[in-house]
Motif scaffolding. Sequence first.
Motif, PDB file in Angstrom:
ATOM      1  N   GLU A  68       0.819  -1.213   0.000  1.00 36.19           N
ATOM      2  CA  GLU A  68       0.000   0.000   0.000  1.00 36.19           C
ATOM      3  C   GLU A  68       0.852   1.262   0.000  1.00 36.19           C
ATOM      4  OE1 GLU A  68      -3.248   0.291  -0.125  1.00 36.19           O
ATOM      5  OE2 GLU A  68      -3.774  -1.823   0.029  1.00 36.19           O
ATOM      6  N   TYR A  69       0.370   2.266  -0.735  1.00 28.63           N
ATOM      7  CA  TYR A  69       0.942   3.611  -0.605  1.00 28.63           C
ATOM      8  C   TYR A  69       0.348   4.200   0.670  1.00 28.63           C
ATOM      9  CZ  TYR A  69       2.029   8.498  -1.438  1.00 28.63           C
ATOM     10  OH  TYR A  69       2.507   9.778  -1.307  1.00 28.63           O
ATOM     11  N   ARG A  70       1.180   4.337   1.686  1.00 26.47           N
ATOM     12  CA  ARG A  70       0.635   4.774   2.978  1.00 26.47           C
ATOM     13  C   ARG A  70       1.728   5.360   3.855  1.00 26.47           C
ATOM     14  NH1 ARG A  70      -2.261   0.252   6.622  1.00 26.47           N
ATOM     15  NH2 ARG A  70      -3.985   0.557   5.174  1.00 26.47           N
ATOM     16  N   ASP A  71       1.391   6.443   4.526  1.00 29.60           N
ATOM     17  CA  ASP A  71       2.238   6.971   5.594  1.00 29.60           C
ATOM     18  C   ASP A  71       1.855   6.195   6.851  1.00 29.60           C
ATOM     19  OD1 ASP A  71       3.493   8.288   7.623  1.00 29.60           O
ATOM     20  OD2 ASP A  71       2.758  10.279   7.099  1.00 29.60           O
ATOM     21  N   SER A  72       2.690   5.264   7.241  1.00 27.02           N
ATOM     22  CA  SER A  72       2.351   4.358   8.340  1.00 27.02           C
ATOM     23  C   SER A  72       2.115   5.071   9.659  1.00 27.02           C
ATOM     24  CB  SER A  72       3.463   3.315   8.513  1.00 27.02           C
ATOM     25  OG  SER A  72       3.492   2.442   7.409  1.00 27.02           O
ATOM     26  N   LEU A  73       2.692   6.269   9.813  1.00 27.91           N
ATOM     27  CA  LEU A  73       2.582   6.980  11.089  1.00 27.91           C
ATOM     28  C   LEU A  73       1.385   7.929  11.163  1.00 27.91           C
ATOM     29  CD1 LEU A  73       6.356   7.920  11.647  1.00 27.91           C
ATOM     30  CD2 LEU A  73       5.099   5.976  12.597  1.00 27.91           C
ATOM     31  N   SER A  74       0.664   8.069  10.064  1.00 26.00           N
ATOM     32  CA  SER A  74      -0.418   9.062  10.036  1.00 26.00           C
ATOM     33  C   SER A  74      -1.732   8.502  10.571  1.00 26.00           C
ATOM     34  CB  SER A  74      -0.640   9.544   8.600  1.00 26.00           C
ATOM     35  OG  SER A  74      -1.276   8.528   7.844  1.00 26.00           O
ATOM     36  N   GLU A  75      -2.689   9.389  10.736  1.00 24.22           N
ATOM     37  CA  GLU A  75      -4.028   9.005  11.185  1.00 24.22           C
ATOM     38  C   GLU A  75      -4.720   8.081  10.180  1.00 24.22           C
ATOM     39  OE1 GLU A  75      -5.709   9.329  13.846  1.00 24.22           O
ATOM     40  OE2 GLU A  75      -4.923  11.015  14.998  1.00 24.22           O
ATOM     41  N   ASP A  76      -4.277   8.147   8.918  1.00 23.25           N
ATOM     42  CA  ASP A  76      -4.897   7.316   7.880  1.00 23.25           C
ATOM     43  C   ASP A  76      -4.641   5.828   8.106  1.00 23.25           C
ATOM     44  OD1 ASP A  76      -5.831   9.569   6.632  1.00 23.25           O
ATOM     45  OD2 ASP A  76      -4.089   9.741   5.310  1.00 23.25           O
ATOM     46  N   ASN A  77      -3.573   5.526   8.837  1.00 20.57           N
ATOM     47  CA  ASN A  77      -3.265   4.117   9.111  1.00 20.57           C
ATOM     48  C   ASN A  77      -4.041   3.680  10.359  1.00 20.57           C
ATOM     49  OD1 ASN A  77      -2.203   1.589   9.475  1.00 20.57           O
ATOM     50  ND2 ASN A  77      -0.098   2.264   9.855  1.00 20.57           N
ATOM     51  N   LYS A  78      -5.075   2.916  10.154  1.00 26.33           N
ATOM     52  CA  LYS A  78      -5.945   2.487  11.259  1.00 26.33           C
ATOM     53  C   LYS A  78      -5.584   1.092  11.788  1.00 26.33           C
ATOM     54  CE  LYS A  78      -8.550   6.171  10.753  1.00 26.33           C
ATOM     55  NZ  LYS A  78      -8.476   7.276  11.737  1.00 26.33           N
ATOM     56  N   ASP A  79      -4.548   0.467  11.255  1.00 26.44           N
ATOM     57  CA  ASP A  79      -4.200  -0.902  11.663  1.00 26.44           C
ATOM     58  C   ASP A  79      -3.973  -1.003  13.169  1.00 26.44           C
ATOM     59  OD1 ASP A  79      -4.339  -1.634   9.058  1.00 26.44           O
ATOM     60  OD2 ASP A  79      -2.183  -1.929   8.765  1.00 26.44           O
ATOM     61  N   ALA A  80      -4.569  -2.022  13.763  1.00 26.13           N
ATOM     62  CA  ALA A  80      -4.354  -2.292  15.191  1.00 26.13           C
ATOM     63  C   ALA A  80      -4.548  -3.785  15.428  1.00 26.13           C
ATOM     64  CB  ALA A  80      -5.332  -1.483  16.045  1.00 26.13           C
ATOM     65  N   GLU A  81      -3.592  -4.378  16.144  1.00 23.19           N
ATOM     66  CA  GLU A  81      -3.654  -5.796  16.504  1.00 23.19           C
ATOM     67  C   GLU A  81      -4.021  -6.668  15.306  1.00 23.19           C
ATOM     68  OE1 GLU A  81      -5.941  -6.501  20.028  1.00 23.19           O
ATOM     69  OE2 GLU A  81      -4.591  -5.283  21.263  1.00 23.19           O
ATOM     70  N   LYS A  82      -3.252  -6.472  14.221  1.00 29.91           N
ATOM     71  CA  LYS A  82      -3.578  -7.146  12.956  1.00 29.91           C
ATOM     72  C   LYS A  82      -2.529  -8.161  12.522  1.00 29.91           C
ATOM     73  CE  LYS A  82      -4.830  -6.072   8.160  1.00 29.91           C
ATOM     74  NZ  LYS A  82      -5.091  -4.994   7.176  1.00 29.91           N
TER      75      LYS A  82
END
Length: 497
Positions: free
Chosen positions: A262-276
């Motif tokens: 994924e094109y993603r800023d892992s540290l931003s609010e857009d990254n919602k991943d948790a316990e995955k």
Amino acid sequence: MITGEIRNKIDWIWTTLWTEGNTNPLTNIEQLTYLLFIKGLDEIELRKEKEANFLGLEYKGLFSEMPADFNDLQKKHWPKMRWTQFKQLPAEEMHQVMVSTIFPFIKTLGGKEDSAFSKYMKDASFLINKPATLQKVVTSLDSIQMEERDTKGDIYEYLLSKLQTSGTNGQFRTPRHIIKMIVELMKPSPEDSIIDPAMGSAGFLVAASEYLRKYHQDLFLVQGLKEHFHNTMFYGNDMDTTMLRIGAMNMMLHGVDAPNIEYRDSLSEDNKDAEKYTLVLANPPFKGSLDYESVSNDLLKVAKTKKTELLFISLFLRILKPGGRAAVIVPDGVLFGSSNAHKAIRKEIIENNKLEGIISMPSGVFKPYAGVSTGIMIFTKTGTGGTDNVWFYDMKADGYSLDDKRMKIEANDIDDIIVRFSNLDKEKERKRTEQSFFVPVDEIREQGYDLSINKYKEIEYEELEYSSPGEIIDYIQELEDEIVIGLNELKSLISEG
């Protein structure tokens, strides 16, 4: 590392592209990756066809059936698509086949439009515009024997080394032997869900897939595990679309059909991943500094900081499932930094999770990019603590010289590190003067959660016996007498002359 002959060929290709007007290093790497990709595709197809023929089975591969939407020109080019035919074409025809047929074909190889490969190839362009240049590059690449997967990886790493930069946010290209060591320390299982939130060219994900192919071949016989391997095991994020394309091709060449890139800023609010995820393998950006506004709020709860290396550790704790493991490269400052944020992140891992090991690496590991000192932090997310004794290892050599040349040498601690970490019960009696040892968590607490190996390592000094002052004076007197005799002999020789 690649041999001198292969290195010279890659250098020649690089110089050819450079002198003919292609001066952007990352663009050149991308263009060469496309050519390596189509060469690799044909090699994979040839191997599968050979295996099917040997077993008397029918094989329908990538080149078995012409795409229905091909136009007349592309239909004409179809028999010339495969590397074995393509490499023999005259320069003008080779360029035409590449631009009009091969490149559009590989851009859609991911199948589904939303697959990682298709998504990031959509905007890709083939930029070797001179037919003669393309023919020179293809001929040279064809002369390099790349049947071995390690050779492909070495060539890839050597191409990436051409960047000669650490990037604006402190990204470093992680040497393949260090990646391989970390993967072997963590021993990925067929059930793992693996992520690298700052994936670059997907080196960690590729190494994990290769480990599973080597040690868990049976997973491909179990339909559920096979589907998991190809579709839901590997995840990677990056903010550079070129690296996403390179990473997607890298994964496909190593036999992973649909990685989740994924094109993603892992540290931003857009990254919602948790316990995955169950396993994090990463070398996150060092020395970056972000605005608080651009960082996900829950990452700041653990440690309020602008430093990317600390924010990424907070992220790893959030995205791991309970019981999930992480092996990550961190700059030494993370291990002993004295700021409140540094101490808070170390305390969180030690008190609320299970810190298992710290491997201190020599500063030359990342040359020629930088001489930064780094370590590997290995921990398990528990949420309830569990740290009792932390294993430390002082790596002094990684099999290569620690200067900019990084030449192969005999001294290498990697095998020893893997064996010792795999047999920690045998490490309990090791002394602090040895290369690896345990430190109890209470002592680490007393030291303010300092994880620098030098804080706990003991140096054994050899006792040296010196001569007495009188003996030293006698020895000096003897030397002086010899000097006087020599001078007198020299003087007499001069006077006789």
